[in-house]
Write a protein that holds these residues in place. Structure first.
Motif, short mmCIF file in Angstrom:
data_model
loop_
_atom_site.label_atom_id
_atom_site.label_comp_id
_atom_site.label_asym_id
_atom_site.label_seq_id
_atom_site.Cartn_x
_atom_site.Cartn_y
_atom_site.Cartn_z
N UNK A 71 0.82 -1.22 0.00
CA UNK A 71 0.00 0.00 0.00
C UNK A 71 0.85 1.26 0.00
N UNK A 72 1.96 1.27 0.74
CA UNK A 72 2.77 2.48 0.84
C UNK A 72 3.50 2.79 -0.46
N UNK A 73 3.54 1.83 -1.37
CA UNK A 73 4.21 2.06 -2.67
C UNK A 73 3.25 2.66 -3.71
N UNK A 74 1.95 2.66 -3.40
CA UNK A 74 0.99 3.17 -4.38
C UNK A 74 1.17 4.67 -4.55
N UNK A 75 1.10 5.17 -5.79
CA UNK A 75 1.28 6.60 -6.03
C UNK A 75 0.31 7.43 -5.18
N UNK A 76 0.85 8.45 -4.52
CA UNK A 76 0.01 9.34 -3.72
C UNK A 76 -0.09 8.95 -2.26
N UNK A 77 0.45 7.79 -1.89
CA UNK A 77 0.33 7.36 -0.49
C UNK A 77 1.44 7.97 0.37
N UNK A 78 2.69 7.83 -0.10
CA UNK A 78 3.81 8.41 0.65
C UNK A 78 4.05 9.83 0.11
N UNK A 79 4.16 10.79 1.04
CA UNK A 79 4.26 12.20 0.64
C UNK A 79 5.34 12.45 -0.40
N UNK A 80 6.58 12.00 -0.08
CA UNK A 80 7.69 12.29 -0.99
C UNK A 80 8.20 10.99 -1.62
N UNK A 81 7.78 10.69 -2.85
CA UNK A 81 8.17 9.41 -3.47
C UNK A 81 9.69 9.22 -3.51
N UNK A 82 10.45 10.32 -3.51
CA UNK A 82 11.92 10.21 -3.53
C UNK A 82 12.39 9.44 -2.30
N UNK A 83 11.65 9.55 -1.19
CA UNK A 83 12.09 8.89 0.05
C UNK A 83 12.04 7.37 -0.11
N UNK A 84 11.26 6.90 -1.08
CA UNK A 84 11.16 5.45 -1.27
C UNK A 84 12.44 4.91 -1.90
N UNK A 85 13.19 5.80 -2.57
CA UNK A 85 14.38 5.31 -3.30
C UNK A 85 15.50 5.01 -2.32
N UNK A 86 15.71 5.90 -1.34
CA UNK A 86 16.89 5.78 -0.48
C UNK A 86 16.63 4.95 0.77
N UNK A 87 15.41 4.51 0.98
CA UNK A 87 15.17 3.75 2.22
C UNK A 87 15.77 2.35 2.06
N UNK A 88 15.86 1.64 3.16
CA UNK A 88 16.44 0.29 3.11
C UNK A 88 15.70 -0.55 2.07
N UNK A 89 16.47 -1.35 1.34
CA UNK A 89 15.91 -2.26 0.32
C UNK A 89 15.26 -1.50 -0.83
N UNK A 90 15.58 -0.21 -0.92
CA UNK A 90 14.98 0.57 -2.01
C UNK A 90 15.72 0.35 -3.31
N UNK B 220 18.28 1.55 -4.55
CA UNK B 220 19.75 1.48 -4.52
C UNK B 220 20.21 0.07 -4.12
N UNK B 221 19.30 -0.72 -3.54
CA UNK B 221 19.68 -2.08 -3.17
C UNK B 221 20.55 -2.14 -1.93
N UNK B 222 20.47 -1.07 -1.10
CA UNK B 222 21.29 -1.01 0.13
C UNK B 222 20.40 -0.81 1.34
N UNK B 223 20.98 -1.03 2.52
CA UNK B 223 20.29 -0.62 3.75
C UNK B 223 20.44 0.89 3.87
N UNK B 224 19.49 1.53 4.55
CA UNK B 224 19.53 2.99 4.64
C UNK B 224 20.65 3.45 5.57
#
Ligand SMILES: COC(=O)c1ccnc(N)c1
Length: 252
Positions: A165-184, A186-190
């Motif tokens: 659910x949190x990956x659906x467009x419009x759910x998380x305020x800043x979609x950029x934050x999904x890229x750098x979080x763990x397992x995002x 980049x394939x790394x831990x945050x």
């Protein structure tokens, strides 16, 4: 996206009315429906299970009850109208004997139009249920959230519905934050995060984060993420796509 969750403990899923998933539902981004499996029983005792063929401890959930429930909520039964197209539905069965549910799995499921989550209890659901729906052309995923056993699939369903659910467009305020979080992406831990106050007892925030030098901050964070991943999840480092990492770095 529509998600139907079928369980004998619907109240277990009440937590999905809260927080981000709750907001997604209120915003109409996520159409989440929770159903009581016993609504599809036909006997006075509303029986959903029986003893296992071949013997053994515990009880197994009946295929006929699950079949009526999944036919209905998936639309395959064609309530009153033409039978629905099973290929438009993805059946998810949380089970300790399933493939591991990962961030990649969540990303794939977040692209689906309709998920049906079948929460098993007891010793599990009769194996013919997954077999039957695969044969209809429905995608069926038996998924584990880790190497441990729960009393039922409901907790795993909560995990999966939140992760998707949190990956659906419009759910998380800043979609950029999904890229750098763990397992995002980049394939790394945050990397480690800090906020005010700058000094807490004798512990200070790393100077680079107070420098305002964005390139240096980015490099420091990337270095920290690599170090943390190497220390805690060497398996992820081995799988790292360094080119994608560089492309991500260059893009930022
Ligand atoms: C009954 O379901 C489970 O015990 C379960 C489901 C999904 N992942 C697990 N690790 C366990």
């Amino acid at each position: 996206m529509r998600i139907d969750v079928v369980t004998i403990f619907p109240d277990y899923l009440a937590a999905l009315d809260l927080s981000l998933v709750g907001k997604a539902r209120a915003a109409g981004i996520l159409d989440l429906r929770v159903h009581d499996l016993r609504d599809w029983t036909t006997d006075r005792h509303r029986t959903v299970d029986d003893t296992p063929f071949g013997g053994g401890a515990g009880m197994v959930m009946r295929p006929d009850v699950w079949g009526r429930a999944i036919d209905d909520v998936s639309g395959v039964a064609g309530a009153g109208g033409a039978a629905g197209d099973p290929s438009g539905v993805h059946l998810v069965v949380p089970t300790p004997s399933g493939e591991t549910f990962t961030q990649r799995t969540a990303e794939a499921l977040a692209r689906e139009a309709h998920l049906v989550v079948a929460c098993g209890r007891y010793e599990g659901i009769d194996a013919r249920v997954a077999e039957h729906y695969r044969a209809t052309g429905m995608r069926v995923s038996e998924l584990s959230i880790g190497d441990y056993v729960l009393n039922g699939g409901e907790v795993a369903a909560l995990v999966m519905v939140e992760a998707v659910g949190r990956l659906l467009p419009g759910v998380v305020g800043n979609p950029e934050s999904l890229v750098e979080e763990s397992h995002g992406a980049a394939g790394l831990l945050e990397y480690p995060v800090y906020t005010k106050p700058p000094a807490w007892g004798d512990l200070e925030v790393p100077d680079v984060l107070l420098s305002g030098h964005h390139a240096r901050i980015h490099r420091w964070r990337r270095d920290q993420a690599l170090r943390r991943t190497a220390a805690r999840r060497p398996d992820m480092v081995r799988a790292l796509d360094v080119d994608a990492l560089d492309r991500h770095d260059l893009a930022v």
